[in-house]
Design a protein around this motif. Structure first.
Motif, PDB file in Angstrom:
ATOM      1  N   HIS A 268      26.699  42.584   7.862  1.00 56.26           N
ATOM      2  CA  HIS A 268      25.436  42.988   8.456  1.00 56.26           C
ATOM      3  C   HIS A 268      24.885  41.912   9.374  1.00 56.26           C
ATOM      4  CE1 HIS A 268      20.987  43.050   8.564  1.00 56.26           C
ATOM      5  NE2 HIS A 268      21.125  44.363   8.631  1.00 56.26           N
ATOM      6  N   SER A 269      25.057  40.634   8.989  1.00 58.44           N
ATOM      7  CA  SER A 269      24.512  39.499   9.743  1.00 58.44           C
ATOM      8  C   SER A 269      25.630  38.513  10.037  1.00 58.44           C
ATOM      9  CB  SER A 269      23.410  38.802   8.936  1.00 58.44           C
ATOM     10  OG  SER A 269      22.429  39.721   8.490  1.00 58.44           O
ATOM     11  N   LEU A 270      25.330  37.551  10.873  1.00 60.21           N
ATOM     12  CA  LEU A 270      26.292  36.491  11.152  1.00 60.21           C
ATOM     13  C   LEU A 270      26.537  35.673   9.891  1.00 60.21           C
ATOM     14  CD1 LEU A 270      24.982  35.236  14.625  1.00 60.21           C
ATOM     15  CD2 LEU A 270      27.038  36.605  14.179  1.00 60.21           C
ATOM     16  N   PRO A 271      27.726  35.093   9.746  1.00 54.91           N
ATOM     17  CA  PRO A 271      28.011  34.298   8.541  1.00 54.91           C
ATOM     18  C   PRO A 271      27.023  33.153   8.319  1.00 54.91           C
ATOM     19  CG  PRO A 271      30.030  34.746   9.746  1.00 54.91           C
ATOM     20  CD  PRO A 271      28.907  35.231  10.608  1.00 54.91           C
ATOM     21  N   SER A 272      26.511  32.598   9.406  1.00 55.12           N
ATOM     22  CA  SER A 272      25.564  31.485   9.246  1.00 55.12           C
ATOM     23  C   SER A 272      24.292  31.914   8.526  1.00 55.12           C
ATOM     24  CB  SER A 272      25.216  30.899  10.614  1.00 55.12           C
ATOM     25  OG  SER A 272      24.646  31.896  11.453  1.00 55.12           O
ATOM     26  N   TYR A 273      23.907  33.186   8.684  1.00 51.51           N
ATOM     27  CA  TYR A 273      22.711  33.670   7.988  1.00 51.51           C
ATOM     28  C   TYR A 273      22.943  33.744   6.481  1.00 51.51           C
ATOM     29  CZ  TYR A 273      20.201  34.831  12.271  1.00 51.51           C
ATOM     30  OH  TYR A 273      19.543  34.765  13.471  1.00 51.51           O
ATOM     31  N   TYR A 274      24.142  34.111   6.081  1.00 53.87           N
ATOM     32  CA  TYR A 274      24.438  34.137   4.650  1.00 53.87           C
ATOM     33  C   TYR A 274      24.385  32.725   4.076  1.00 53.87           C
ATOM     34  CZ  TYR A 274      25.982  38.957   5.282  1.00 53.87           C
ATOM     35  OH  TYR A 274      26.024  40.313   5.557  1.00 53.87           O
ATOM     36  N   GLY A 275      24.959  31.769   4.813  1.00 50.24           N
ATOM     37  CA  GLY A 275      24.880  30.377   4.359  1.00 50.24           C
ATOM     38  C   GLY A 275      23.451  29.874   4.331  1.00 50.24           C
ATOM     39  N   ALA A 276      22.661  30.250   5.351  1.00 50.67           N
ATOM     40  CA  ALA A 276      21.265  29.799   5.394  1.00 50.67           C
ATOM     41  C   ALA A 276      20.453  30.396   4.250  1.00 50.67           C
ATOM     42  CB  ALA A 276      20.639  30.175   6.737  1.00 50.67           C
ATOM     43  N   SER A 277      20.776  31.642   3.843  1.00 54.43           N
ATOM     44  CA  SER A 277      20.037  32.241   2.734  1.00 54.43           C
ATOM     45  C   SER A 277      20.284  31.481   1.441  1.00 54.43           C
ATOM     46  CB  SER A 277      20.431  33.713   2.577  1.00 54.43           C
ATOM     47  OG  SER A 277      21.784  33.835   2.151  1.00 54.43           O
ATOM     48  N   VAL A 278      21.529  31.070   1.207  1.00 54.59           N
ATOM     49  CA  VAL A 278      21.825  30.272   0.007  1.00 54.59           C
ATOM     50  C   VAL A 278      21.145  28.914   0.101  1.00 54.59           C
ATOM     51  CG1 VAL A 278      23.666  29.293  -1.419  1.00 54.59           C
ATOM     52  CG2 VAL A 278      24.027  31.477  -0.266  1.00 54.59           C
ATOM     53  N   PHE A 279      21.156  28.307   1.286  1.00 53.94           N
ATOM     54  CA  PHE A 279      20.489  27.015   1.488  1.00 53.94           C
ATOM     55  C   PHE A 279      19.010  27.110   1.130  1.00 53.94           C
ATOM     56  CE2 PHE A 279      18.117  23.953   3.909  1.00 53.94           C
ATOM     57  CZ  PHE A 279      18.886  22.798   3.885  1.00 53.94           C
ATOM     58  N   LEU A 280      18.356  28.143   1.620  1.00 57.03           N
ATOM     59  CA  LEU A 280      16.917  28.279   1.386  1.00 57.03           C
ATOM     60  C   LEU A 280      16.608  28.560  -0.080  1.00 57.03           C
ATOM     61  CD1 LEU A 280      15.964  30.328   4.576  1.00 57.03           C
ATOM     62  CD2 LEU A 280      15.347  27.968   4.076  1.00 57.03           C
TER      63      LEU A 280
ATOM     64  N   ASP B  82      26.994  44.083   2.918  1.00 51.38           N
ATOM     65  CA  ASP B  82      25.815  44.861   3.303  1.00 51.38           C
ATOM     66  C   ASP B  82      24.505  44.106   3.095  1.00 51.38           C
ATOM     67  OD1 ASP B  82      27.424  47.025   3.966  1.00 51.38           O
ATOM     68  OD2 ASP B  82      27.385  47.804   1.909  1.00 51.38           O
ATOM     69  N   LEU B  83      24.550  42.908   2.553  1.00 52.91           N
ATOM     70  CA  LEU B  83      23.320  42.137   2.326  1.00 52.91           C
ATOM     71  C   LEU B  83      22.647  41.803   3.657  1.00 52.91           C
ATOM     72  CD1 LEU B  83      21.514  40.626   0.235  1.00 52.91           C
ATOM     73  CD2 LEU B  83      22.901  38.603   0.731  1.00 52.91           C
ATOM     74  N   ARG B  84      21.362  42.095   3.770  1.00 54.31           N
ATOM     75  CA  ARG B  84      20.630  41.828   5.017  1.00 54.31           C
ATOM     76  C   ARG B  84      20.195  40.358   5.049  1.00 54.31           C
ATOM     77  NH1 ARG B  84      19.010  46.585   7.542  1.00 54.31           N
ATOM     78  NH2 ARG B  84      19.554  48.464   6.353  1.00 54.31           N
ATOM     79  N   ALA B  85      21.166  39.490   5.238  1.00 56.10           N
ATOM     80  CA  ALA B  85      20.908  38.045   5.162  1.00 56.10           C
ATOM     81  C   ALA B  85      19.960  37.583   6.267  1.00 56.10           C
ATOM     82  CB  ALA B  85      22.226  37.277   5.256  1.00 56.10           C
ATOM     83  N   ARG B  86      20.102  38.142   7.445  1.00 57.14           N
ATOM     84  CA  ARG B  86      19.228  37.732   8.547  1.00 57.14           C
ATOM     85  C   ARG B  86      17.779  38.047   8.235  1.00 57.14           C
ATOM     86  NH1 ARG B  86      19.856  40.922  13.987  1.00 57.14           N
ATOM     87  NH2 ARG B  86      18.721  42.411  12.680  1.00 57.14           N
ATOM     88  N   ASN B  87      17.517  39.221   7.669  1.00 61.35           N
ATOM     89  CA  ASN B  87      16.147  39.586   7.312  1.00 61.35           C
ATOM     90  C   ASN B  87      15.589  38.649   6.239  1.00 61.35           C
ATOM     91  OD1 ASN B  87      16.697  41.659   9.031  1.00 61.35           O
ATOM     92  ND2 ASN B  87      16.693  43.283   7.505  1.00 61.35           N
TER      93      ASN B  87
END
Length: 485
Positions: free
Chosen positions: A37-49, A185-190
C-alpha cells in the motif's frame, strides 16, 4: 543508567525497528513493491515511531514526576529541630539534594560515635563511587538530614532503574507490536502521517503551555508576596529599600522609572539610526555596498551583552563623565542612565535596521513606480509612499527592540549601576526591574520572605508593561494596515 545512554539505546532500537519494518514489508510482498500500500520506507518509519515516541514520552513524564515524589517522600523525615534559625524547610531540602548528589557531605558536630562511624563509612563509599571527586566535609548538618539524604539518594537510584526498565520495555514492546502487524495492506503512510501530525500539534502546543505556565507561576508567587506585603505599598510607594529580616520598603516605581528611562534613551539612539540605515540600504545603496554593509551591521547583534557591558563600563561611561557630566555639573559617576542607554542603543541598531530593511524591500515596486510616474523625487517617494506602506512592519521592529531593551540586564548592571531612584538626570546611576529580580534571587535565598518573593511581583509587573506595549503596537499596525490592503 544515565539519560544519555538510555536515549541512545532507545534510538538504536528505533533504528533497528526501521530496518526490520522495511525488510518485513518487502518480504510480505514477495519483493514486489507494487503489492504494498505504501513505500517500504513508510513501514520502517512506522516501526521507528512506535518504538521511539512512546518510550521518550514515558521518559519525559517520569523525569517530571520522579523529583516531586522523591521530595515528598524525604521531606517528612526533616523535623522542625533540623531547620536552623534563619533558615527554612526548603533550604534544608536543598542541602539534602546536594548531599544526595555527593556534592556536599556534611558531618554533624557532637554526634554519637557509632553513628559518626556509620556516616564516615557512607562518606567513603560515596567517595569511591565518585572517584574521590566533588566531596567536601563540613560540620553543619543533623543526623536526620543525613539520613534523609541517604533515603533521597536510594529512592532516586531506584527511580532511575525503574524508569530505565519501563522505557526499554515500552521501546521493545512498541517495536514488536509495530513489526508483527506489518502486512502488504497496512496503510503505513497514513499511520506515519498521523503520527507526525500529532507530533507537530504537540510541538505547537508546547509554546502555549510554556507561556501559560510562566504566567501562572508569576501570578501564583505574586499572590504569595501580596499576602506578606501590602499591595498598596508595593504599587504606591516611591522607595525601594529591601532589608532581609524585616523593615523593607519595596516600592516598584523607582525600578519601573529606571527601566523606562534606560529603554527610552536606548530607543532614541537605535530607532533613528536603524531606520535611516535601513532606508539607505534598501533605497539608495548599490548592490556591492549593500552586500558589505548589511552583514557588517548585523554583526552588532551577535556580540554578547556582557561585552557591551564592559564597553559601557570601561569606555563609554568615563567618556560621558569627563566630557559631559562633570563639565556641566550633572554628576561625577561613570555609571549612569546615559551610559547604559547609549550602549544599549548601539546594540539595538541591527534589530531595527535589519528588520526594517526587509520590510521596506517587501513594499511592491509598483508603488514606487507609480510615485515616480507622478513626478515625485526618490526622497519624496520614500517619505510619502514607502515608509507609510512599511509602517506596520517598522512598528513591529521597534517593538522588538523595545522588548529587548526592557529585558536587558548585563548592560544595565555594568553601565547604569544599582541605585533605585526617581530622577530626571540622565547622568545619575539608576537601575531596572530585571537587575533587581536577579539581585533578589541571588544566593541562598528563602522563598518565604517578601524580599525574595518580590522578584515574582516585579516579573509580573514587567510582563504587564510589555503586554501593554504589544497591544499598543498591534493597534497601530492594524490601523495603518487597513489603508494598504
Amino acid at each position: 543508567m544515565s539519560i544519555a545512554l538510555l536515549s541512545l539505546i532507545v534510538l538504536g532500537l528505533a533504528a533497528l525497528g526501521y530496518l526490520l519494518g522495511r525488510q518485513r514489508a518487502l518480504a510480505a510482498a514477495g519483493g514486489d513493491m507494487r503489492r504494498l500500500h505504501s513505500l517500504p520506507s513508510y513501514y520502517g518509519a512506522s516501526v521507528f515511531l512506535f518504538t521511539a515516541v512512546p518510550a521518550f514520552l514515558a521518559m519525559v513524564l517520569w523525569l517530571l514526576v520522579q523529583p516531586v515524589v522523591v521530595d515528598r517522600s524525604t521531606a517528612a523525615m526533616i523535623t522542625a529541630a533540623d531547620v536552623p534559625q534563619g533558615s527554612s524547610h526548603a533550604l534544608v531540602m536543598a542541602d539534602v539534594r546536594r548531599i544526595a548528589a555527593g556534592l556536599d557531605i556534611l558531618v554533624a558536630r557532637g554526634m554519637d560515635e557509632d553513628l559518626l562511624a556509620t556516616m564516615r563509612a557512607d562518606l567513603s563509599d560515596i567517595r569511591g563511587r565518585l572517584g574521590g571527586v566533588g566531596v567536601a566535609v563540613a560540620e553543619t548538618v543533623s543526623p536526620n538530614v543525613f539520613e534523609a539524604a541517604k533515603s533521597y539518594r536510594s529512592l532516586a537510584n531506584t527511580g532511575r532503574l525503574a524508569m530505565a526498565a519501563a522505557v526499554l520495555a515500552l521501546a521493545v514492546g512498541g517495536l514488536l507490536y509495530a513489526a508483527f502487524r506489518i502486512t502488504p495492506d497496512l496503510r503505513a503512510r497514513n499511520i506515519v502521517e498521523s503520527f507526525i501530525r500529532v507530533l507537530l500539534i504537540g510541538a505547537s502546543t508546547i509554546a502555549i503551555l510554556t507561556t501559560l505556565g510562566i504566567v501562572l507561576s508569576l501570578v501564583f508567587e505574586s499572590w504569595h508576596f501580596f499576602r506578606l506585603y501590602p499591595a498598596k505599598d508595593f504599587f504606591f510607594s516611591l522607595t525601594w529599600n529591601p532589608k532581609f529580616g524585616g523593615g523593607s520598603s519595596l516600592g516598584v516605581w523607582p525600578l519601573v522609572w529606571g527601566t523606562l528611562y534606560v529603554s527610552f534613551v536606548a530607543l532614541v539612539v537605535a530607532v533613528p539610526l536603524g531606520i535611516l540605515a535601513a532606508i539607505y540600504l534598501s533605497e539608495y545603496a548599490s548592490p556591492t555596498v549593500r552586500g558589505l554593509a548589511k552583514p557588517a551591521l548585523e554583526i552588532l547583534a551577535g556580540i554578547p551583552s556582557i561585552v557591551y557591558g564592559l564597553f559601557a563600563l570601561i569606555t563609554v561611561g568615563p567618556l560621558l563623565r569627563d566630557w559631559l557630566a562633570m563639565p556641566l555639573g550633572l554628576g561625577d559617576s561613570s555609571s549612569s542612565v546615559a551610559t547604559a542607554g547609549l550602549v544599549m542603543g548601539i546594540m539595538l541598531i541591527p534589530y531595527v535596521s535589519s528588520l526594517s530593511d526587509d520590510i521596506i524591500n517587501a513594499v511592491p515596486q509598483a508603488m514606487r513606480d507609480g510615485s515616480f510616474g507622478l513626478g515625485a523625487t526618490p526622497s519624496e517617494t520614500v517619505r510619502q509612499v514607502v515608509l507609510p506602506a512599511a509602517l506596520p512592519g517598522i512598528v513591529g521592529a521597534i517593538l522588538l527592540a523595545a522588548s529587548r531593551a526592557i529585558g536587558e540586564t548585563m548592560i544595565v548592571v555594568m553601565g547604569a549601576g544599582a541605585a533605585a531612584k526617581l530622577s530626571m538626570n540622565p547622568f545619575e546611576a539608576m537601575t531596572t526591574v530585571t537587575v533587581k529580580i536577579v539581585s533578589q534571587l541571588t544566593g541562598d535565598t528563602e522563598f518565604a520572605s517578601p524580599e525574595t518573593l518580590v522578584a515574582f511581583a516585579l516579573g509580573l509587573t514587567l510582563f504587564v508593561f510589555t503586554l501593554g506595549l504589544n497591544v499598543l503596537a498591534l493597534f497601530i499596525v492594524r490601523k495603518y494596515r487597513e489603508q494598504y490592503e
